[in-house]
Structures are given as structure tokens and as C-alpha cells.
Design a protein around this motif. Structure first.
Motif, short mmCIF file in Angstrom:
data_model
loop_
_atom_site.label_atom_id
_atom_site.label_comp_id
_atom_site.label_asym_id
_atom_site.label_seq_id
_atom_site.Cartn_x
_atom_site.Cartn_y
_atom_site.Cartn_z
N VAL A 94 10.39 7.47 -13.65
CA VAL A 94 10.27 6.63 -12.46
C VAL A 94 9.52 5.34 -12.81
O VAL A 94 9.96 4.24 -12.48
CB VAL A 94 9.52 7.38 -11.34
N PHE A 95 8.40 5.48 -13.49
CA PHE A 95 7.58 4.30 -13.79
C PHE A 95 8.20 3.45 -14.88
O PHE A 95 8.08 2.22 -14.87
CB PHE A 95 6.14 4.74 -14.10
N GLU A 125 0.31 9.25 -5.53
CA GLU A 125 0.48 10.65 -5.14
C GLU A 125 1.37 11.40 -6.15
O GLU A 125 1.10 12.54 -6.50
CB GLU A 125 1.08 10.75 -3.74
N GLY A 126 2.43 10.73 -6.61
CA GLY A 126 3.29 11.36 -7.62
C GLY A 126 2.50 11.64 -8.89
O GLY A 126 2.55 12.75 -9.43
N TYR A 144 8.34 12.30 -13.70
CA TYR A 144 7.39 11.24 -13.38
C TYR A 144 7.52 10.00 -14.26
O TYR A 144 7.70 8.89 -13.76
CB TYR A 144 5.96 11.79 -13.40
N ARG A 161 0.82 -1.20 0.00
CA ARG A 161 0.00 0.00 0.00
C ARG A 161 0.86 1.25 0.00
O ARG A 161 0.53 2.24 -0.66
CB ARG A 161 -0.95 0.01 1.19
N ALA A 162 1.97 1.20 0.73
CA ALA A 162 2.88 2.35 0.77
C ALA A 162 3.39 2.67 -0.63
O ALA A 162 3.43 3.83 -1.06
CB ALA A 162 4.05 2.06 1.70
N ASP A 177 0.57 4.06 -2.75
CA ASP A 177 0.31 5.44 -2.34
C ASP A 177 1.36 6.40 -2.91
O ASP A 177 1.03 7.48 -3.41
CB ASP A 177 0.30 5.57 -0.82
N MET A 178 2.62 6.00 -2.84
CA MET A 178 3.68 6.89 -3.36
C MET A 178 3.48 7.11 -4.85
O MET A 178 3.57 8.24 -5.35
CB MET A 178 5.06 6.28 -3.10
N TYR A 179 3.23 6.03 -5.58
CA TYR A 179 3.05 6.14 -7.03
C TYR A 179 1.83 7.01 -7.36
O TYR A 179 1.90 7.92 -8.18
CB TYR A 179 2.91 4.76 -7.67
N ASP A 226 0.17 14.56 -8.56
CA ASP A 226 0.82 15.87 -8.71
C ASP A 226 0.89 16.26 -10.19
O ASP A 226 0.66 17.41 -10.55
CB ASP A 226 2.24 15.83 -8.12
#
Lengths: 221, 222
Positions: free
Chosen positions: B135-136, B97-98, B132, B89-90, B93-95, B101
Motif C-alpha cells: 500500500v505504502f 491505523e493500518g 501493508y 487527517r483522514a 489516520d487510515m495509514y 495493526d
């Protein structure tokens, strides 16, 4: 390595303060690494520590977590501060998201240009006293319990207290029409972990002073 | 009462579109009420439906949910799109939220003055291609799996495909340096629930136009 969470941010409230509050409320000791110059930020970006090149960043449980909400969600869930089921979490999330909106207004006040400050202040007071505080006053009135959700201490209580105190810093009598929020404030402030955090010498940060704004701008812009 | 979730918002993407995407991806049918006038909005406020006087509003499981992230978290949790444990989940959530933005820049784009549009478009392109998307691209390359987090379809995948398509509408060649994301886009677009959502006649909303901007300003501007 101490095993304690390690917070990376500048030496001030900003977007990290709600994380400090949550950890403190949960009774979790943490370390802090303060960014003082732009080079400090650049170094973190260059060594791949910041997923999206931004702080806050919290090293916790082997992760380098970024994005304030992600960090807050993780801490709240780990320390059982987000309700007992999906529906309680939904309520907590709604309350926390709205508080975050108000916090955002409070946080950006120091950065307003001189000619916009008065208008911004008026907006803060209007939103706080007409949109947000009445909701929490009513929640507390309707159920008559000590905590916002499910008769149990949660992150919603922590974040609300944080915001009430910040709002009072902005306008000392802002809670005048909200007796239940006043007693909520007193009650939650007396919870041992929070009481400790509110004492001098804790890791709670002071409000941003105007004289500190230029230094901040240098790091982040 | 149908039991289906009911969404209240303007007839356009805005802050509700990620909710439409997530429900659709989860295969959940929903109803929509569109705000067209200020009076409708004021009525909603008066009858106490909007906890903080704002939309999005989603009526679901007996709740009148507001605050986009609260709504999305609930849906993701309910339909098992939120990972299997705290650490997954962490990451999700990080992905998310990024990506949010980045989506915020797209959300605000139609409301900026005309003279700022070119600069804003450049910012979107810069952030997408430098902050962004890399990162993915790297996440997918490193684990070689179909989905962003632990080989299982999640909210993060839905949010990313939505963002990719939204940025491509503005910057058609934006994925040219990102082969993993190109493959991801095709893969996600072919998932049955998403494929259906991408077809004409679905609840997916078109890109905002001048009429949408006018409606929003008319209803919400003080």
C-alpha cells in the motif's frame, strides 16, 4: 449517487456498529451494503476498494475510508462531536479509547469457545464494573453536567451510551451500582437523533446470535 | 517541574515506543520513569494517576494522559504532524491505523509461547509484504513525493519508518521488493530529529529481550 455515506459490512454490529451510532447521533442518513458471502468480500478486495483488504469500509465525501478509528475520527470531526480544542479532544479520545477496549471484550463474547465463555463473561463484568464504569460515574459526579466533556454533546457520550446498553444486554443489572450512569443513559437516550436510532426499524443492529457465528466465520476466514 | 512531557512505562518498547518516536520526530525532549516492580505500578494506581489502571501514562501540558492513541493524537495535533484539514487527517489516520495493526503483531511476538514463534514470524512477513508494505509502496510511487500525505512530514511518516525498522529487525530482507520504501527509509532516517533518535544514547529502546518480557509479566500479570 445519493451523496449519503455508504457503509460496507456484514449485516450485524461488529466493528461497524459504533460508526452507525455516530452517524445516527449526528442526524446523518446513510446507506448500507451487506456482505453475505465470502465472494462479496473477495469482490471488494479485488476491485481495490479496501485499502488493507478489510472492512469496515465507508464511502464518504469521495473517499473509501477504512479502519474503524479513522472513520470514527472523520465523522466526529466533521459533525463537531470531538470537542472545541485539542485538550477537550484529548479527554474525549481517552474516554472513547477506553470504551473501545470494553467494547472489544463485549464484541468477542459470542466468538468464545464454549469452555471459555463463562470465564470471559466474568472478565467482562469485572472490567466493566471495576475499571471502566467507575471512571465515567466519577466524571459525571465531579462536574455534575449532562455530558462527559465540556458541557457539550460529543462522541464520548454516544460511545458510552452504546456500550452501556451492550453491557446491559450481557448482564441486565450491571448498572445497579452506578446511579449517574443510569441517569446518563436515560438522558442521552432521549436526545431526538438517538431516540430515533433506538426505535424498531432503525439501522441499529441486534446482538450477534450464536447461530449467526458460522456464517460470519465463512465470510472472514 | 521541567515542563517536559514525562513518560511512565517499562524500560522497553511496548506500547510507549510510538510515543517516543513521535516526540523525538517533533524535536520534543522528554523525561522517562521506568516501572520495575509491581509495587511501583500499584502505587500509581492507588494515587489515581492511571485513569483506567493502565500504562502508557504521559504527563503533558497539565494532563495525565493515558490510552496510546489518545496520547499520539494529542502530540500529532500539537506539533502539526496531523495534516492541514479533515481529509488529510483522514488519510493519516487510515495509514497509521493500518501500520498499527502490523505493529500489534510485533508487539505481541515476544509474549507468545516458543512453539508459536515460527508461525507468528511467517504471519508478520506475510502481512508486511502482502497487505501493508504494498500500500505504502504504491502511495509513494503514485505521487512521487517525499512524504506519505500531501508533501508534508506527518505522523504517518514517523509511524511507517518505525514499522519498517521493526520488521527489518525480524526479517532483514523484507524491503527487497519495495524500492520506494527503501528510499523512504533512507530519507526519513536522515531527517535531523529522526537521525538523532536513531543514534546510540537516544531514548529509543532496544528490541524486547527475555528480561523485558519477564519484567512486564512480573508487573502486570494477575
Amino acid at each position: 449517487m445519493s451523496g449519503k455515506p455508504k457503509l460496507h459490512y456484514f449485516n450485524g454490529r461488529g466493528r461497524m456498529e459504533s460508526i452507525r451510532w455516530l452517524l445516527a447521533a449526528a442526524g446523518v442518513e446513510f446507506e448500507e451494503c451487506f456482505l453475505e458471502t465470502k465472494d462479496d468480500l473477495t469482490k471488494l478486495q479485488k476491485d481495490g476498494s479496501l485499502l488493507f483488504q478489510q472492512v469496515p469500509m465507508v464511502e464518504i465525501d469521495g473517499m473509501k475510508m477504512v479502519q474503524t478509528r479513522a472513520i470514527g475520527n472523520y465523522i466526529a470531526a466533521k459533525y463537531n462531536l470531538c470537542g472545541k480544542d485539542l485538550k477537550e479532544r484529548a479527554l474525549i479520545d481517552m474516554y472513547v479509547e477506553a470504551i473501545t477496549d470494553l467494547n472489544e471484550l463485549l464484541m468477542t463474547h459470542a466468538f468464545q469457545p464454549a469452555d471459555k465463555k463463562e470465564q470471559h463473561f466474568a472478565t467482562i463484568v469485572d472490567k466493566a464494573t471495576n475499571r471502566y464504569f467507575p471512571v465515567y460515574e466519577k466524571v459525571l459526579k465531579d462536574h455534575g453536567q449532562d455530558f462527559l466533556v465540556g458541557n457539550r454533546f460529543s462522541r464520548a457520550d454516544v460511545q458510552l451510551l452504546e456500550t452501556l446498553l451492550m453491557a446491559e444486554e450481557c448482564k441486565p443489572d450491571i448498572l445497579a451500582k452506578f446511579p449517574l450512569l443510569q441517569s446518563f443513559k436515560a438522558r442521552i437516550s432521549n436526545i431526538p437523533t438517538i431516540k430515533k436510532f433506538l426505535q424498531p426499524g432503525s439501522q441499529r443492529k441486534p446482538p450477534l446470535q450464536e447461530k449467526d457465528v458460522p456464517k460470519l466465520m465463512k465470510i472472514f476466514h | 517541574m521541567s515542563g517536559k512531557p514525562r513518560l511512565t512505562y517499562c524500560n522497553g518498547r511496548g506500547r510507549m515506543e510510538p510515543v517516543r518516536w513521535l516526540l523525538a520526530a517533533a524535536g520534543v525532549e522528554f523525561e522517562e520513569i521506568f516501572l520495575e516492580t509491581r509495587e511501583q505500578y500499584e502505587k500509581l494506581i492507588k494515587d489515581g494517576s492511571l485513569m483506567f489502571q493502565q500504562v502508557p501514562l504521559v504527563e503533558i501540558d497539565g494532563m495525565k494522559m493515558v490510552q496510546t492513541r489518545a496520547i499520539l493524537s494529542y502530540i500529532a495535533g500539537k506539533y502539526n504532524l496531523y495534516g492541514k484539514d479533515l481529509k488529510e487527517r483522514a488519510l493519516i489516520d487510515m495509514y497509521v491505523e493500518g501500520i498499527t495493526d502490523l505493529m500489534q503483531m510485533i508487539l505481541m511476538f515476544p509474549f507468545a509461547p516458543p512453539e508459536a514463534k515460527e508461525k507468528n514470524l511467517d504471519s508478520i512477513k506475510e502481512r508486511a509484504t502482502n497487505r501493508y508494505f504494498p500500500v505504502f509502496e504504491k502511495v509513494l510511487k503514485q505521487h512521487g513525493q517525499d512524504f506519505l500525505v500531501n508533501n508534508k512530514f506527518s505522523w504517518a511518516d514517523v509511524q511507517l519508518i518505525e514499522a519498517i525498522l521493526a520488521v527489518e529487525e525480524k526479517i532483514p530482507a523484507v524491503l527487497s521488493g519495495f524500492p520506494q520504501l527503501q528510499a523512504f527509509k533512507i530519507r526519513m532516517s536522515n531527517m535531523p530529529t529522526i537521525k538523532k533518535f536513531l543514534q546510540p544514547g537516544s531514548p529509543r529502546k532496544p528490541p524486547p529481550d527475555e528480561r523485558y518480557v519477564e519484567t512486564v509479566l512480573k508487573i502486570f500479570k494477575k
